[in-house]
Structure formats: structure tokens, C-alpha cells
Design a protein around this motif. Structure first.
Motif, short mmCIF file in Angstrom:
data_model
loop_
_atom_site.label_atom_id
_atom_site.label_comp_id
_atom_site.label_asym_id
_atom_site.label_seq_id
_atom_site.Cartn_x
_atom_site.Cartn_y
_atom_site.Cartn_z
N LEU A 36 37.24 155.81 30.52
CA LEU A 36 37.08 157.01 31.34
C LEU A 36 36.78 156.65 32.78
CD1 LEU A 36 36.84 160.03 31.74
CD2 LEU A 36 34.47 159.90 30.94
N ALA A 37 35.91 155.66 32.99
CA ALA A 37 35.60 155.24 34.35
C ALA A 37 36.84 154.72 35.07
CB ALA A 37 34.50 154.17 34.33
N LEU A 38 37.68 153.98 34.34
CA LEU A 38 38.90 153.45 34.95
C LEU A 38 39.86 154.59 35.31
CD1 LEU A 38 40.56 151.00 35.76
CD2 LEU A 38 41.43 150.88 33.40
N VAL A 39 40.00 155.56 34.41
CA VAL A 39 40.88 156.70 34.68
C VAL A 39 40.37 157.48 35.89
CG1 VAL A 39 41.65 158.93 33.80
CG2 VAL A 39 41.75 156.91 32.33
N LEU A 40 39.04 157.70 35.96
CA LEU A 40 38.48 158.43 37.09
C LEU A 40 38.64 157.66 38.39
CD1 LEU A 40 35.22 159.93 35.53
CD2 LEU A 40 37.32 161.13 36.14
N LEU A 41 38.56 156.33 38.33
CA LEU A 41 38.77 155.52 39.53
C LEU A 41 40.22 155.65 40.01
CD1 LEU A 41 37.75 153.45 41.57
CD2 LEU A 41 38.37 151.64 39.94
N ILE A 42 41.16 155.62 39.05
CA ILE A 42 42.57 155.82 39.42
C ILE A 42 42.77 157.21 40.01
CG2 ILE A 42 44.91 156.03 38.48
CD1 ILE A 42 44.11 153.88 36.42
N ALA A 43 42.14 158.21 39.40
CA ALA A 43 42.25 159.58 39.91
C ALA A 43 41.67 159.69 41.31
CB ALA A 43 41.55 160.55 38.97
N LEU A 44 40.55 159.03 41.55
CA LEU A 44 39.94 159.05 42.89
C LEU A 44 40.87 158.43 43.92
CD1 LEU A 44 37.54 159.55 44.78
CD2 LEU A 44 36.61 157.34 44.04
N CYS A 45 41.48 157.30 43.58
CA CYS A 45 42.42 156.66 44.51
C CYS A 45 43.63 157.56 44.76
CB CYS A 45 42.86 155.31 43.95
SG CYS A 45 41.54 154.08 43.84
N GLN A 46 44.15 158.15 43.68
CA GLN A 46 45.26 159.08 43.82
C GLN A 46 44.90 160.24 44.75
OE1 GLN A 46 48.59 158.53 42.97
NE2 GLN A 46 48.63 160.21 41.50
N GLY A 47 43.76 160.85 44.46
CA GLY A 47 43.34 161.99 45.26
C GLY A 47 43.13 161.63 46.72
N ALA A 48 42.54 160.48 46.98
CA ALA A 48 42.30 160.07 48.36
C ALA A 48 43.62 159.85 49.10
CB ALA A 48 41.47 158.79 48.38
N ILE A 49 44.62 159.30 48.39
CA ILE A 49 45.92 159.08 49.03
C ILE A 49 46.55 160.41 49.44
CG2 ILE A 49 48.29 158.34 48.59
CD1 ILE A 49 47.13 156.10 46.83
N TYR A 50 46.58 161.36 48.52
CA TYR A 50 47.24 162.63 48.83
C TYR A 50 46.40 163.47 49.79
CZ TYR A 50 50.93 161.88 45.43
OH TYR A 50 52.02 161.38 44.76
N LEU A 51 45.09 163.34 49.74
CA LEU A 51 44.24 164.06 50.69
C LEU A 51 44.57 163.65 52.12
CD1 LEU A 51 40.49 164.82 50.33
CD2 LEU A 51 41.32 163.83 52.44
N CYS A 52 44.80 162.36 52.32
CA CYS A 52 45.10 161.87 53.67
C CYS A 52 46.59 161.94 54.00
CB CYS A 52 44.62 160.43 53.81
SG CYS A 52 42.84 160.21 53.58
N LEU A 53 47.45 161.92 52.97
CA LEU A 53 48.89 161.86 53.20
C LEU A 53 49.41 163.15 53.80
CD1 LEU A 53 51.49 160.18 52.74
CD2 LEU A 53 51.66 161.25 50.49
N LEU A 54 48.94 164.29 53.31
CA LEU A 54 49.41 165.58 53.82
C LEU A 54 48.69 165.89 55.13
CD1 LEU A 54 51.46 167.56 52.40
CD2 LEU A 54 50.55 165.74 50.95
N PRO A 55 49.40 166.14 56.23
CA PRO A 55 48.75 166.47 57.50
C PRO A 55 47.93 167.76 57.38
CG PRO A 55 51.07 165.92 57.82
CD PRO A 55 50.86 166.06 56.35
N PRO A 56 47.06 168.00 58.34
CA PRO A 56 46.26 169.23 58.30
C PRO A 56 47.12 170.48 58.19
CG PRO A 56 45.39 167.74 59.95
CD PRO A 56 46.68 167.14 59.46
N TRP A 57 46.68 171.39 57.35
CA TRP A 57 47.25 172.72 57.16
C TRP A 57 48.58 172.73 56.43
CZ3 TRP A 57 42.85 174.48 58.35
CH2 TRP A 57 42.16 174.04 59.48
N GLN A 58 49.00 171.58 55.90
CA GLN A 58 50.33 171.51 55.30
C GLN A 58 50.31 171.69 53.78
OE1 GLN A 58 53.06 171.69 56.73
NE2 GLN A 58 52.73 171.08 58.86
N HIS A 59 49.39 172.51 53.29
CA HIS A 59 49.40 172.93 51.89
C HIS A 59 49.64 174.44 51.83
CE1 HIS A 59 48.14 169.20 49.95
NE2 HIS A 59 47.21 169.05 50.86
N TYR A 60 49.93 174.94 50.63
CA TYR A 60 50.16 176.37 50.45
C TYR A 60 49.05 177.20 51.08
CZ TYR A 60 53.57 175.19 46.76
OH TYR A 60 54.63 174.69 46.05
N ASP A 61 49.39 177.98 52.09
CA ASP A 61 48.46 178.93 52.71
C ASP A 61 47.11 178.30 53.06
OD1 ASP A 61 50.26 181.11 52.50
OD2 ASP A 61 49.74 181.31 50.39
N GLU A 62 47.10 177.02 53.38
CA GLU A 62 45.84 176.33 53.63
C GLU A 62 45.08 176.90 54.84
OE1 GLU A 62 44.36 171.88 52.80
OE2 GLU A 62 45.91 172.02 54.35
#
Length: 668
Positions: A36-62
């Protein structure tokens, strides 16, 4: 309520064989925590990548989702529809310009004083739970610029994403024995679905809906598996209420909470399931009788207005020139207009654009001087909404045939026959307009000579000695179908922001819906599950991804069916829990697929996969478990590893596509 001392952990009969050493290692309590810790670590890395990858305001109705949370953080009380902070909006629009948000949109005038600055569709009509949570860190960060506050708000969504992955792991653990492959494969697959991660790192109340409904589903599965206790009852009821306060797409948890309690109680009493089916069917029948009536005219759609017609749109009357029934349109006092719509299906009229047509029917009213119109409305390229071609008529109290010819423009697309009614000025109450034998014919026919119909159905006949086919369906209202009761229709429209009456009519209109179901409703929902990002404007341009995804979905469905057919009952609570998850998944997917209804014009809500994400656990379990069930026993773990490898490949393509898209945007 009884309170079991431990959660049952039955061994699944189709678990993959393993050596004694592997079995002992997998059964160790710390092995599950490490995975579970390994899966959550992978999820954290995934989330951090996409959080920074999309420029500001470039999500649905953000921009407007963020504005909702910002108003809560910076003003007393909850904001109401129409509230805004002009200085904040000006700063927000400035940052949107700086980050090339308006690359394909008209740029706002930041110096405008007379009108407000438009930054998107307001979200202030949504329930406040998610925005209250996001506002908490914003209260302590008021001194930061808006972009920094945006990333702080996105971080709250990232935490909810990690919580959802942990919930999925807990739910699967309650369904499977220690060491089962699905315990790591299902949450890991969830963490690797690119559009899901893209959404869950945005400022959007869909994030809250996903997290809260996932929490509800975990409580539901645990209650069904381990038994009903006061604590578990509080869990599922509390999560259901919170879901309704987060977003209407998650409000389905409210009726499902009652079903969970009923199933758990049934399991405890060890009653026969046939009696549960009978009880449920009786309850559903009673609910249908309370919520639905009969009497609307089939194939006629009520127009959207702030005061929808309470009575049925079909009436039996001796005054009807054809048959025994007529259409009824009630026009409220005060000059407001009501409308009924009859879509012209393309199977009957493949192409009327550029043709001359004749529209007509027998009209009368319950009082003189009721203003009516009959005619057409159509969509046109580069024009938003519907364009009307109608002729005003002052209805009398005597049935009178009226008709007129009109030219359908070459650019006309979707086409409807319409009738409208407006009460006379100063009328003391609503006026009633009646229409019988509604008529739309390809060609020019004399208005002063009524046609002769072959029967009361008025589908064909002769007019001025020429045969004709009527393109209006159910023109004399001889056929009826169900209608939602007025009180429920109004209440639901306020909450779901759609017309339930129109959606119900579209669902019943199988002749029209059949041609639209696959390309307009089903395919966009499935394809966007793997290939759509940002505002749905960033899409994977490799068709192979779409075809592979469809193939995997089909294989997973076959695998789920195979598992159900070969499954032997060893644990009486596992099958009800899985069936319940499947029911939730089907309901959420059905709501997404049917969301664009009634499809009365070209402007409709695309059934994006993000609306299915509240049931992401059920969807992922169906895909991962279905693929595993279809594989031979010795290859099940390998099939899961292959699925994970495919998701990693999909992430690589997705990240490269998103990066390239925004890197190529013009700087001005």
C-alpha cells in the motif's frame, strides 16, 4: 446491532496458485502495508507530475471553481449566485492571459467598467462541501498571488486523490483474502489512469464527489461483508449526506445507503434473496407510481421554462377534428410563452435543408386572442442555439385549420416542428391552446384547403389531390407516454440543472435515440476515459490507444461475465457486495451516458468520462478483475502486470502529448 469481532477473510476459489513461501510472505501483515505504501508513493509521484504539468487554469472550469473557494476564504458566509469580487476577477483574468488561457478564445477587456469580467461559467449554484475544504488553506494564504493560491488549492485535490487510492485499497482488502493480486493491482491501476489523475489534481468539485462517494462505497462493502453496526450505519449515512452536499453526481449515495442497510440486515437474518428481490420490486413499483403519471403526448417534448406546465400535454376532447385527443399547451398569465417540440427524425426526413415545406394543423383555444405560433426551429453552422421560422396566429375558440409554406435554409441541421402559446395581455389565469393534426410536409401545399388524412393517426393522406407523408410523429396526440410528476420535476431541475421532463422524453424516444446512442453518448464516455485532458481540448492523437482501450473494455466485460458464471458460492456476503458495486457502477455510467439528453440541438454536454469517476473503484475493479478472470490461472498475475505496463505506456504518451500541446501555444 451485532458487532463482529473481525472481518471475514474467505479464500477465493480462483486465487492464483503460489508457493508456500510466497503465500507466507504475502500473508504477513507488514507485506500489505508495504504494498500500500508503494502504491501511494507511485500515486503521489503521478499526482505531482500532473499537478505541475497542466498550466494554471487549464482544467475543466478551474477559474470559476477556484473563485468559489476563494470567495469563501475571503468573505463572510457562503457566496450566492451572482456574487463576485471585481478586483479578484481582474487579477484572475490577468493571470489567465499571462498563461495563454485565451489562446483560442476572445480576450477579456480588463479595463471594462460597465460590465463584469467573464472568466467562465459560475459554479456558485453547486453544493459547498468541496469548496469549504479547499478554502481552508486559502484563508492562511491570502497574501500570496492567485497562481500560488491555485497550486495550493490543487494540493488539496491531490490529498483527496491519495485518500481515494487508499480507500480503494481498503475496499479491495475487504473483498479479497490476504495476498490476493487485486489488493495491489486495483489501486495501482487507478493511480495510473491518466485522465483520472488529471482530474484529481485539478480544482474541481468532481474531485470531492469522487473521494466522498468512494468513502461511501468502502463503508457499504464493509457493512455488507462484516455486518451492520451503529458505527457502520453512521459511516454510510454520513458519507451519503456528505456526497449530496458535494455534487449532484454523487447524490446517488442517498438512496443507495438505504439499500446497503437493507442488504446487510437481510444477510444477518439469513433470509432468502428471492424475498429481497420481491421487496425491492414492490418498493420500486410504489416509488414509480408516486413519481410518474401518464398522459403526456408521445414524441412531444416540453420546452424549458421557469414555470413548466403542470398538467399533461395530451387531452381527450370531443372538439378534436381527428380522433378523440389533442395536444394541450397551457400558457401562464403574465405574457410568458410555452412551447412543445416534435423533433423531425432523419430516418423519416434525411434532408430537408434547402427544401420548401408546409407546416400546419388545427388550432383553437379556451378563450379568444390567445397568441400561438406553429413552424420550425433549426440549428445552423456558426450560430449558437436554435433559429425559429414561425408565423403568429390569433387562435379562436373554434378548431381552425392553419398552414403556411416556408423555405428551410441550406445550412439547417437539426430540425423540429414547434408550437407555442402565450396568454392574452391582462388574462386573469392560464390560457389553454389545443392542436390537432400537426402537419409538416415536404413541398408546397395550399393553406386554404385542409388535407384529407387516411386515419386518425394522421401520418399520411392526400392534399389538393396529391399524396403526402406527414413528418410529424404522433400529430394528433393519440399515443401517450409517462411523465414525471410536476413537483418532482421542478425539484430535480433545481438540483441537477437539467430538464427531467425533456430527458425522460428523449429516453422514451427510441426511434430518435437509437441512431444517436453509440456515436453521441457511448463512445465519447469510453474514449475520454483514456484520451482526453484539460478542457477536453488536449487529446491523444494515436487512434491505436482508443482501439486498445475499447478492446480491453470488451475483454474485461467478458471476464466479469465468465467470473459470475463459474463462481461457486463459498462466502454468502461476497457476491452481494460485488453485485452492489456493479449496480453503483452501472448507475453512474448510465447517468454519464444519458447526461446529454434531450439532445434537442447541437449544443449539448459531452458525456465525458470524468462524470463516471465517482464510481472509479467499481470501474477499475471491473476492468482489472475482468482481465484477470479471463486469463488462465497460471497467467493471471502476468495479465495484471501486462495491464499495469500498458498503463505506464499510456502515461508516457499522455505526458508527452500534454507537454507538447502547451509548449506549442502562441505566446501572444
Amino acid at each position: 446491532m451485532a458487532r463482529p469481532t473481525s472481518l471475514p477473510r474467505p479464500r477465493l476459489p480462483d486465487a492464483a496458485p503460489a508457493t508456500p513461501l510466497v503465500e507466507r510472505a504475502a500473508a504477513r501483515p507488514d507485506a500489505g502495508r508495504v504494498r500500500l505504501a508503494l502504491v501511494l508513493l507511485i500515486a503521489l509521484c503521478q499526482g505531482a507530475i500532473y499537478l505541475c504539468l497542466l498550466p494554471p487554469w487549464q482544467h475543466y472550469d478551474e477559474p470559476t471553481h477556484f473563485e468559489y473557494a476563494w470567495l469563501i476564504a475571503n468573505r463572510p458566509g457562503l457566496p450566492q449566485p451572482g456574487d463576485e469580487d471585481r478586483a479578484m476577477r481582474r487579477e484572475l483574468a490577468t493571470t489567465m492571459l499571462e498563461h495563454r488561457f485565451y489562446w483560442n478564445l476572445p480576450k477579456p477587456n480588463l479595463q471594462a467598467k460597465a460590465a463584469g469580467i467573464n472568466v467562465g461559467i459560475s459554479e456558485l449554484g453547486h453544493p459547498p462541501a468541496y469548496y469549504l475544504l479547499v478554502s481552508l488553506p486559502l484563508r492562511a494564504a491570502r497574501q500570496l498571488d492567485l497562481v500560488s493560491q491555485l497550486y495550493l488549492a490543487r494540493s488539496v485535490s491531490l490529498i483527496l486523490f491519495l485518500m481515494t487510492i487508499a480507500i480503494a485499497a481498503g475496499l479491495v482488502a475487504d473483498l479479497t483474502p490476504p495476498g490476493h493480486d487485486l489488493r495491489w493491482a486495483a489501486p495501482l491501476a487507478m493511480a495510473l489512469i491518466p485522465p483520472f489523475v488529471d482530474l484529481m489534481t485539478a480544482v474541481n468539485n468532481d474531485v470531492g464527489a469522487v473521494a466522498v462517494l468512494s468513502l461511501f462505497l468502502w463503508g457499504a462493502v464493509r457493512t455488507i461483508r462484516a455486518g451492520l453496526t451503529w458505527r457502520r450505519a453512521a459511516w454510510i449515512v454520513g458519507a451519503a449526506l456528505l456526497a449530496a452536499l458535494t455534487k449532484n453526481t454523487a447524490a446517488i449515495a442517498l438512496p443507495l445507503a438505504l439499500l446497503v442497510i437493507l442488504i446487510a440486515f437481510w444477510l444477518r437474518r439469513r433470509w432468502r434473496w428471492r424475498w429481497l428481490a420481491l421487496t425491492t420490486a414492490t418498493a420500486v413499483g410504489a416509488a414509480l407510481a408516486l413519481t410518474f403519471g401518464w398522459g403526456d403526448a408521445a414524441y412531444w417534448y416540453r420546452g424549458v421554462s421557469d414555470s413548466a406546465q403542470a398538467s399533461a400535454t395530451r387531452i381527450e376532447t370531443a372538439a378534436a377534428p381527428l380522433g378523440s385527443r389533442a395536444l394541450l399547451l397551457e400558457a401562464p398569465a403574465g405574457g410568458r410563452t410555452r412551447m412543445l417540440i416534435n423533433p423531425i427524425v432523419r430516418t423519416r426526413a434525411p434532408r430537408l435543408a434547402g427544401h420548401t415545406v408546409t407546416a400546419g394543423g388545427w388550432l383553437w383555444a379556451d378563450r379568444p386572442a390567445v397568441v400561438a405560433t406553429i413552424g420550425l426551429e433549426y440549428t445552423a453552422a456558426q450560430v449558437a442555439g436554435m433559429t425559429k421560422l414561425t408565423q403568429p396566429i390569433s387562435a379562436t375558440t373554434t378548431p381552425t385549420f392553419v398552414a403556411w409554406t416556408l423555405a428551410v435554409p441550406e445550412q439547417a441541421g437539426v430540425l423540429h416542428y414547434i408550437v407555442t402559446a402565450r396568454a392574452p395581455a391582462g388574462a386573469p389565469g392560464p390560457a389553454r391552446l389545443f392542436l390537432d393534426g400537426a402537419l409538416l410536409v415536404d413541398g408546397a401545399f395550399p393553406a386554404g384547403q385542409p388535407p384529407t388524412f387516411g386515419d386518425a393517426a394522421a401520418q399520411s393522406g392526400t392534399w389538393a389531390g396529391r399524396p403526402f407523408a406527414n413528418l410529424v410523429r404522433n400529430p394528433s396526440a393519440e399515443d401517450g407516454w409517462p411523465r414525471l410528476r410536476h413537483w418532482l420535476d421542478q425539484a430535480l431541475e433545481q438540483y441537477i440543472h437539467r430538464s427531467p421532463s425533456q430527458s425522460l422524453a428523449a429516453l422514451l424516444d427510441t426511434e430518435r435515440l437509437g441512431a444517436l446512442a453509440i456515436p453521441i453518448l457511448v463512445q465519447p464516455a469510453i474514449d475520454s476515459f483514456v484520451e482526453s485532458f484539460a478542457w477536453n481540448n488536449v487529446r491523444l492523437n494515436q487512434p491505436i490507444v482508443r482501439y486498445i482501450a475499447r478492446g480491453v473494455a470488451l475483454l474485461a466485460l467478458l471476464g466479469c461475465l465468465a467470473w459470475l458464471l463459474r463462481r461457486r458460492e463459498r462466502d454468502p456476503s461476497q457476491r452481494p457486495a460485488i453485485v452492489f458495486l456493479a449496480l453503483v457502477g452501472l448507475l453512474v455510467w448510465a447517468n454519464t451516458i444519458l447526461r446529454p439528453l434531450p439532445l434537442l440541438d447541437d449544443l449539448y454536454i459531452v458525456p465525458a468520462a470524468r462524470y463516471t469517476f465517482p464510481a472509479i473503484i467499481a470501474t477499475t475493479l471491473a476492468v482489472v478483475g475482468g482481465v484477470r478472470a479471463l486469463a488462465p490461472a497460471r497467467l493471471r498475475r502476468a495479465s495484471l502486470l501486462g495491464l499495469v505496463a500498458g498503463l505506464i505506456w499510456l502515461n508516457a504518451i499522455s505526458i508527452q502529448t500534454i507537454w507538447s500541446f502547451y509548449a506549442s501555444l502562441p505566446t501572444s
